[in-house]
Design a protein around this motif. Structure first.
Motif, PDB file in Angstrom:
ATOM      1  N   VAL A 123      29.731 -24.513  14.472  1.00 24.75           N
ATOM      2  CA  VAL A 123      29.754 -26.027  14.735  1.00 24.75           C
ATOM      3  C   VAL A 123      31.105 -26.432  14.969  1.00 24.75           C
ATOM      4  O   VAL A 123      31.426 -27.401  16.034  1.00 24.75           O
ATOM      5  N   ASP A 124      32.034 -25.745  14.735  1.00 26.87           N
ATOM      6  CA  ASP A 124      33.412 -25.920  15.000  1.00 26.87           C
ATOM      7  C   ASP A 124      33.797 -25.692  16.444  1.00 26.87           C
ATOM      8  O   ASP A 124      34.191 -26.247  17.297  1.00 26.87           O
ATOM      9  N   HIS A 125      32.966 -24.687  16.849  1.00 30.20           N
ATOM     10  CA  HIS A 125      33.138 -24.176  18.224  1.00 30.20           C
ATOM     11  C   HIS A 125      32.258 -25.269  19.242  1.00 30.20           C
ATOM     12  O   HIS A 125      32.830 -25.536  20.408  1.00 30.20           O
ATOM     13  N   ALA A 126      31.081 -25.637  18.695  1.00 33.27           N
ATOM     14  CA  ALA A 126      30.579 -26.757  19.594  1.00 33.27           C
ATOM     15  C   ALA A 126      31.233 -27.950  19.668  1.00 33.27           C
ATOM     16  O   ALA A 126      31.117 -28.580  20.662  1.00 33.27           O
ATOM     17  N   ARG A 127      32.178 -28.280  18.798  1.00 32.92           N
ATOM     18  CA  ARG A 127      32.771 -29.499  18.898  1.00 32.92           C
ATOM     19  C   ARG A 127      33.927 -29.509  19.794  1.00 32.92           C
ATOM     20  O   ARG A 127      34.201 -30.369  20.266  1.00 32.92           O
ATOM     21  N   VAL A 128      34.453 -28.047  19.763  1.00 36.06           N
ATOM     22  CA  VAL A 128      35.457 -28.152  20.799  1.00 36.06           C
ATOM     23  C   VAL A 128      34.973 -27.991  22.160  1.00 36.06           C
ATOM     24  O   VAL A 128      35.626 -28.685  23.227  1.00 36.06           O
ATOM     25  N   HIS A 129      33.635 -27.440  22.428  1.00 40.01           N
ATOM     26  CA  HIS A 129      33.129 -27.555  23.612  1.00 40.01           C
ATOM     27  C   HIS A 129      32.631 -29.095  24.206  1.00 40.01           C
ATOM     28  O   HIS A 129      33.117 -29.414  25.391  1.00 40.01           O
ATOM     29  N   ILE A 130      32.416 -29.701  22.988  1.00 41.83           N
ATOM     30  CA  ILE A 130      32.018 -31.073  23.362  1.00 41.83           C
ATOM     31  C   ILE A 130      33.250 -31.883  23.835  1.00 41.83           C
ATOM     32  O   ILE A 130      33.220 -32.573  24.593  1.00 41.83           O
ATOM     33  N   GLU A 131      34.498 -31.675  23.149  1.00 44.25           N
ATOM     34  CA  GLU A 131      35.647 -32.472  23.345  1.00 44.25           C
ATOM     35  C   GLU A 131      35.868 -31.981  24.907  1.00 44.25           C
ATOM     36  O   GLU A 131      36.581 -32.924  25.816  1.00 44.25           O
ATOM     37  N   LYS A 132      35.889 -30.731  25.351  1.00 43.22           N
ATOM     38  CA  LYS A 132      36.262 -30.303  26.639  1.00 43.22           C
ATOM     39  C   LYS A 132      35.345 -30.729  27.585  1.00 43.22           C
ATOM     40  O   LYS A 132      35.763 -30.920  28.872  1.00 43.22           O
ATOM     41  N   THR A 133      33.888 -31.015  27.493  1.00 41.71           N
ATOM     42  CA  THR A 133      32.969 -31.129  28.667  1.00 41.71           C
ATOM     43  C   THR A 133      32.411 -32.773  28.483  1.00 41.71           C
ATOM     44  O   THR A 133      31.538 -32.936  29.457  1.00 41.71           O
ATOM     45  N   TYR A 134      32.602 -33.274  27.479  1.00 41.25           N
ATOM     46  CA  TYR A 134      31.724 -34.567  27.128  1.00 41.25           C
ATOM     47  C   TYR A 134      32.738 -35.714  27.488  1.00 41.25           C
ATOM     48  O   TYR A 134      33.561 -35.953  26.653  1.00 41.25           O
ATOM     49  N   ARG A 135      32.417 -36.700  28.111  1.00 41.65           N
ATOM     50  CA  ARG A 135      33.165 -38.106  27.959  1.00 41.65           C
ATOM     51  C   ARG A 135      32.644 -39.200  27.492  1.00 41.65           C
ATOM     52  O   ARG A 135      31.446 -39.689  27.575  1.00 41.65           O
ATOM     53  N   ARG A 136      33.064 -39.482  26.354  1.00 40.55           N
ATOM     54  CA  ARG A 136      32.635 -40.463  25.158  1.00 40.55           C
ATOM     55  C   ARG A 136      32.768 -41.728  25.759  1.00 40.55           C
ATOM     56  O   ARG A 136      33.768 -42.206  26.795  1.00 40.55           O
ATOM     57  N   PRO A 137      32.129 -42.758  25.275  1.00 36.59           N
ATOM     58  CA  PRO A 137      32.485 -44.119  25.737  1.00 36.59           C
ATOM     59  C   PRO A 137      33.749 -44.463  25.221  1.00 36.59           C
ATOM     60  O   PRO A 137      34.268 -43.873  24.269  1.00 36.59           O
ATOM     61  N   LEU A 138      34.415 -45.405  25.891  1.00 37.67           N
ATOM     62  CA  LEU A 138      35.736 -45.894  25.835  1.00 37.67           C
ATOM     63  C   LEU A 138      36.041 -46.250  24.263  1.00 37.67           C
ATOM     64  O   LEU A 138      36.979 -46.046  23.756  1.00 37.67           O
ATOM     65  N   GLY A 139      35.345 -46.932  23.729  1.00 40.73           N
ATOM     66  CA  GLY A 139      35.336 -47.228  22.219  1.00 40.73           C
ATOM     67  C   GLY A 139      35.371 -46.057  21.350  1.00 40.73           C
ATOM     68  O   GLY A 139      36.192 -46.188  20.657  1.00 40.73           O
ATOM     69  N   ASP A 140      34.538 -45.271  21.545  1.00 39.11           N
ATOM     70  CA  ASP A 140      34.475 -43.989  20.643  1.00 39.11           C
ATOM     71  C   ASP A 140      35.957 -43.403  21.175  1.00 39.11           C
ATOM     72  O   ASP A 140      36.610 -42.710  20.051  1.00 39.11           O
ATOM     73  N   ARG A 141      36.355 -42.907  22.242  1.00 40.24           N
ATOM     74  CA  ARG A 141      37.554 -42.279  22.496  1.00 40.24           C
ATOM     75  C   ARG A 141      38.798 -43.163  21.754  1.00 40.24           C
ATOM     76  O   ARG A 141      39.665 -42.259  21.304  1.00 40.24           O
ATOM     77  N   LEU A 142      38.718 -44.412  21.810  1.00 45.09           N
ATOM     78  CA  LEU A 142      40.051 -45.089  21.400  1.00 45.09           C
ATOM     79  C   LEU A 142      39.936 -44.605  19.785  1.00 45.09           C
ATOM     80  O   LEU A 142      41.089 -44.446  19.074  1.00 45.09           O
ATOM     81  N   VAL A 143      38.625 -44.826  19.185  1.00 46.96           N
ATOM     82  CA  VAL A 143      38.916 -44.669  17.651  1.00 46.96           C
ATOM     83  C   VAL A 143      39.064 -43.154  17.375  1.00 46.96           C
ATOM     84  O   VAL A 143      39.871 -43.088  16.294  1.00 46.96           O
ATOM     85  N   ARG A 144      38.474 -42.317  18.044  1.00 45.95           N
ATOM     86  CA  ARG A 144      38.755 -40.919  17.791  1.00 45.95           C
ATOM     87  C   ARG A 144      40.348 -40.529  18.002  1.00 45.95           C
ATOM     88  O   ARG A 144      41.023 -39.924  17.217  1.00 45.95           O
ATOM     89  N   GLY A 145      40.933 -41.094  19.189  1.00 49.72           N
ATOM     90  CA  GLY A 145      42.027 -40.982  19.283  1.00 49.72           C
ATOM     91  C   GLY A 145      43.110 -41.602  18.405  1.00 49.72           C
ATOM     92  O   GLY A 145      44.079 -40.996  18.067  1.00 49.72           O
ATOM     93  N   MET A 146      42.792 -42.716  17.778  1.00 54.34           N
ATOM     94  CA  MET A 146      43.639 -43.360  16.849  1.00 54.34           C
ATOM     95  C   MET A 146      43.477 -42.626  15.528  1.00 54.34           C
ATOM     96  O   MET A 146      44.610 -42.259  14.814  1.00 54.34           O
ATOM     97  N   LEU A 147      42.649 -42.020  15.251  1.00 52.59           N
ATOM     98  CA  LEU A 147      42.559 -41.353  13.897  1.00 52.59           C
ATOM     99  C   LEU A 147      43.187 -40.070  14.125  1.00 52.59           C
ATOM    100  O   LEU A 147      43.936 -39.693  13.194  1.00 52.59           O
TER     101      LEU A 147
END
Length: 443
Positions: free
Chosen positions: A96-120
């Protein structure tokens, strides 16, 4: 499980590792019986087996992550209960750690999601920024319900405000780099490094202070190395691979200076979530020729503080304590590190009456940043955990992870205290601050 990766795909060591993990799965479904999100939602895709199918399809077809896959992977707590249950040895954590890296590299999240995760990712690993953010959140906390009701990314902001503590402890001298010698009467019996970390010294500096007092009374010299910081777990579970590896490299460098200098018997951790990650540094940095061997040495020395304390002859308990304690075993402790007996044995030997919690294998919903990113599911898990705790009618709750303390403490009037604070108190230290503020338990 049959896989169909191409030779070209398997040339990537990350994909090759994922394929080896997938092949171990026999579709038995034992993992569904202990998965918290499946227990809540009853959706196969919100079970480890369902997520394995989604990950296999995504990686095997070498395609970017889609919204459906991201939704179900994001709902995973990484509690690793499935790894305790699995009869086939499927290393779900690495998959699942590898899947999360793959998601981070290939999926563009909605703006609000990106902002929250970036802030964290920017705030939580940095104690200075985190302390500043908590001061602002404390002032805005009365508005948490209103903010959360606005929906969208605001529900996560509301969850953050709810989690903000009512008071922020003063800075402690025991979080600054330095050495704490063994007490002369005991004589030096060992030398250890103690992880300071990032969130814990801001939220509860008394935890490491208790560990230092207890260790030095038992004859162990404690060092807080210069240059050590966040273990990297928070960004690692957000799929941000490079910041996580940089945090690991920085800590490996700091601890190797001590190992090659005066030497270390162990690297101790008082936050079990961090301990699970540090024990995995050898795997995380296995492909880095400059760090692979050093990371293995560090991981081999990493211990939860209770693991190490069981090897020592602790001072005799100062007096019978007689309090009834519900011991909450954090997921990262019981599933990630497979530590189950040591904390309870130490507490019982110190004079506490232990109570096991029904459904103790289920997560409380903290899981790093999960209680912010998935607030509804996290709250349901917290309330279920607290209901189970309260059936044991304890005087207080003990646990070994700051995330669990924050999560559970936000929903109950029972005092919740770190295991090492209780041990320090029982073996001659001061009453833990949480109990001192909670008069009935202290008495």
């Amino acid at each position: 499980m049959q896989t169909n990766f191409s030779i070209h795909q398997l040339a990537d060591p990350h994909v090759a590792e994922a394929e080896a993990i997938l092949r171990k799965c026999v579709h038995c479904g034992f993992c569904t019986a202990t998965c918290p999100t499946f227990a809540l939602l009853g959706d196969e895709l919100d079970s480890p087996r369902g997520r394995i199918y989604l990950i296999k399809d995504m990686l095997e077809n070498d395609r970017p992550a889609d919204a459906r896959t991201v939704k179900h992977i994001d709902r995973c707590l990484s509690c690793l209960s499935c790894m305790t249950t699995c009869p086939s040895g499927v290393h779900y954590m690495h998959l699942v750690d590898h899947a999360r890296v793959h998601i981070e590299k290939t999926y563009r999240r909605p703006l609000g999601d990106r902002l929250v995760r970036g802030m964290l990712a920017a705030v939580l690993p940095d104690p200075g920024r985190f302390r500043l953010a908590l001061r602002g959140a404390r002032l805005a906390r009365p508005l948490a319900g209103l903010v959360g009701s606005l929906g969208g990314p605001f529900r996560r902001l509301g969850a953050m405000l709810e989690l903000a503590p009512a008071r922020i402890p003063a800075r402690s001298k025991m979080t600054a780099p330095g050495q704490f010698p063994a007490e002369a009467e005991a004589g030096r019996k060992g030398r250890v490094a103690l992880l300071t970390g990032c969130a814990q010294p801001v939220l509860a500096p008394g935890i490491n202070a208790a560990a230092i007092r207890l260790l030095t009374r038992a004859g162990v010299e404690v060092v807080l190395p210069e240059g050590e910081g966040c273990c990297g777990a928070l960004v690692h579970h957000l799929g941000k691979e490079e910041p996580a590896l940089e945090a690991a490299r920085r800590n490996v460098d700091a601890w190797m200076r001590e190992i090659e200098g005066e030497g270390l018997d162990a690297i101790l951790v008082t936050a079990s979530g961090c301990g699970t990650t540090i024990k995995d540094y050898g795997f995380m940095l296995r492909l880095d020729p400059a760090y692979a061997e050093k990371a293995e040495r560090v991981s081999a020395l990493a211990r939860d503080v209770t693991e190490y304390l069981t090897t020592l002859e602790l001072p005799a308990p100062a007096a019978p304590v007689g309090l009834t304690v519900a011991y909450h075993s954090a997921c990262s402790m019981q599933h990630g590190q497979k530590i189950t007996r040591e904390p309870k044995d130490l507490l019982a030997a110190a004079g506490f009456a232990l109570r096991d919690i029904p459904e103790g294998h289920l997560c409380c919903g903290s899981a790093g940043t999960y209680n912010i990113l998935q607030p509804e599911l996290a709250r349901r898990l917290r309330d279920r955990k607290i209901a189970n705790i309260e059936t044991t009618q304890p005087d207080l709750i003990a646990t070994g992870n700051i995330g669990c303390m924050t999560q559970i403490g936000g929903g109950t009037e029972l005092p919740i205290v770190h295991t090492v604070e209780l041990l320090d108190w029982a073996h001659g230290g001061p009453v833990p601050e949480t109990l001192a503020r909670h008069r009935p338990a202290a008495e």
